[in-house]
Design a protein around this motif. Sequence first.
Motif, PDB file in Angstrom:
ATOM      1  N   ASP A 120       3.098  64.081 -49.259  1.00 41.39           N
ATOM      2  CA  ASP A 120       2.990  63.322 -50.508  1.00 41.39           C
ATOM      3  C   ASP A 120       1.547  63.438 -51.002  1.00 41.39           C
ATOM      4  O   ASP A 120       0.686  62.640 -50.621  1.00 41.39           O
ATOM      5  CB  ASP A 120       3.320  61.837 -50.280  1.00 41.39           C
ATOM      6  CG  ASP A 120       4.810  61.577 -50.128  1.00 41.39           C
ATOM      7  OD1 ASP A 120       5.601  62.538 -50.227  1.00 41.39           O
ATOM      8  OD2 ASP A 120       5.167  60.407 -49.912  1.00 41.39           O
ATOM      9  N   HIS A 150       3.976  60.183 -45.127  1.00 42.65           N
ATOM     10  CA  HIS A 150       3.867  61.585 -45.563  1.00 42.65           C
ATOM     11  C   HIS A 150       2.436  61.925 -45.952  1.00 42.65           C
ATOM     12  O   HIS A 150       2.173  62.552 -46.970  1.00 42.65           O
ATOM     13  CB  HIS A 150       4.829  61.846 -46.735  1.00 42.65           C
ATOM     14  CG  HIS A 150       6.265  61.558 -46.392  1.00 42.65           C
ATOM     15  ND1 HIS A 150       7.160  61.015 -47.276  1.00 42.65           N
ATOM     16  CD2 HIS A 150       6.944  61.751 -45.233  1.00 42.65           C
ATOM     17  CE1 HIS A 150       8.345  60.888 -46.680  1.00 42.65           C
ATOM     18  NE2 HIS A 150       8.237  61.324 -45.442  1.00 42.65           N
ATOM     19  N   HIS A 205       3.838  56.035 -50.832  1.00 41.89           N
ATOM     20  CA  HIS A 205       4.346  57.399 -51.037  1.00 41.89           C
ATOM     21  C   HIS A 205       3.924  57.895 -52.419  1.00 41.89           C
ATOM     22  O   HIS A 205       3.477  57.117 -53.270  1.00 41.89           O
ATOM     23  CB  HIS A 205       5.878  57.417 -50.971  1.00 41.89           C
ATOM     24  CG  HIS A 205       6.433  57.141 -49.615  1.00 41.89           C
ATOM     25  ND1 HIS A 205       6.884  58.131 -48.769  1.00 41.89           N
ATOM     26  CD2 HIS A 205       6.596  55.982 -48.943  1.00 41.89           C
ATOM     27  CE1 HIS A 205       7.312  57.599 -47.642  1.00 41.89           C
ATOM     28  NE2 HIS A 205       7.153  56.293 -47.720  1.00 41.89           N
ATOM     29  N   SER A 206       4.128  59.211 -52.640  1.00 40.84           N
ATOM     30  CA  SER A 206       3.981  59.745 -53.991  1.00 40.84           C
ATOM     31  C   SER A 206       5.183  60.640 -54.272  1.00 40.84           C
ATOM     32  O   SER A 206       5.803  61.163 -53.351  1.00 40.84           O
ATOM     33  CB  SER A 206       2.673  60.520 -54.133  1.00 40.84           C
ATOM     34  OG  SER A 206       2.697  61.728 -53.400  1.00 40.84           O
ATOM     35  N   ARG A 266       5.784  66.433 -43.137  1.00 42.34           N
ATOM     36  CA  ARG A 266       7.171  65.958 -43.069  1.00 42.34           C
ATOM     37  C   ARG A 266       8.137  67.096 -42.771  1.00 42.34           C
ATOM     38  O   ARG A 266       9.277  66.858 -42.374  1.00 42.34           O
ATOM     39  CB  ARG A 266       7.543  65.302 -44.386  1.00 42.34           C
ATOM     40  CG  ARG A 266       7.575  66.286 -45.559  1.00 42.34           C
ATOM     41  CD  ARG A 266       7.730  65.601 -46.897  1.00 42.34           C
ATOM     42  NE  ARG A 266       8.957  64.850 -46.978  1.00 42.34           N
ATOM     43  CZ  ARG A 266       9.249  64.035 -47.990  1.00 42.34           C
ATOM     44  NH1 ARG A 266       8.390  63.869 -48.989  1.00 42.34           N
ATOM     45  NH2 ARG A 266      10.389  63.383 -48.006  1.00 42.34           N
TER      46      ARG A 266
HETATM   47 ZN   LIG Z   1       6.988  60.190 -49.199  1.00 43.21          ZN
END
Ligand SMILES: [Zn+2]
Length: 270
Positions: free
Chosen positions: A65, A39, A158-159, A90
Amino acid sequence: MMESDTRETTLPLLGPDELPPVELVNIDGGGSAVLVCDHASNSVPRRLGTLGLDAGRLADHIGWDPGAADVARRLSAHLDAPLVLSGYSRLVIDCNRPLRSAESIAERSAGVPIPGNRGLSPEEREARIAALFRPYHDAIARLLDGRARRPTLLLSIHSFTPVLNGPLRPWHIGVCYGHDRRLAALLLGALARSGEFAVGDNQPYPIEDDIDYTIPVHGEGRGFPSAMIEIRQDGIHTAAGAAAWAARLAEAYRLIEAEALRLIGSSFTA
Ligand SMILES: [Zn+2]
């Protein structure tokens, strides 16, 4: 032939001057970690406009993200690790969702309707799969194929948004896993050592075969020890924050690397 007829009638989604669907960083890196960032970007192909959203929405956590790509690039440098980043939002197609999932091309995300994703034809869906999803995952697969005889530990970066439908999520960072907890267990121990941070064990969400794609397919599917790292976005919204978390992750990784490499080849099914 049926197959080539279908291809000829499907317009390519990306113009020749647009960003590529996948970015490869330090692809010949000599470290044992391989990093992926599903992302990484909130770009949308020109042909799709803004998916009917205003620019603020695309910059928000539903579009990508925030901070994750920055951390991943810095971690790649620390660990001399190859890194694969997705090139598009995304919301166009989610590179960490199985194609069968309703969230693959989401009509709503965190309660926000995505007008540009409503009522897509099979051809429109296929154009997104062919232009974005497949090149990203093919690049990861090629990289991992090329490392078949090299020790490899797979981390997806990811975040997560600090608040989602409720109070502040308490974890500064989470280490998430599905069927294979081995690498995550080591990282959880290393990250918790300082006692400075709240570390989520399979938080903010576990990896599930029906929801996630990257770790189940490229990690568990190949038998590489793997884990998903989720960093809370308020910790990495500045370059200094991203640098600090990349350094902490690199330190944690180095602490457990030798032990993690010994897991390779052993079974993770109980
Ligand atoms: Zn993510």
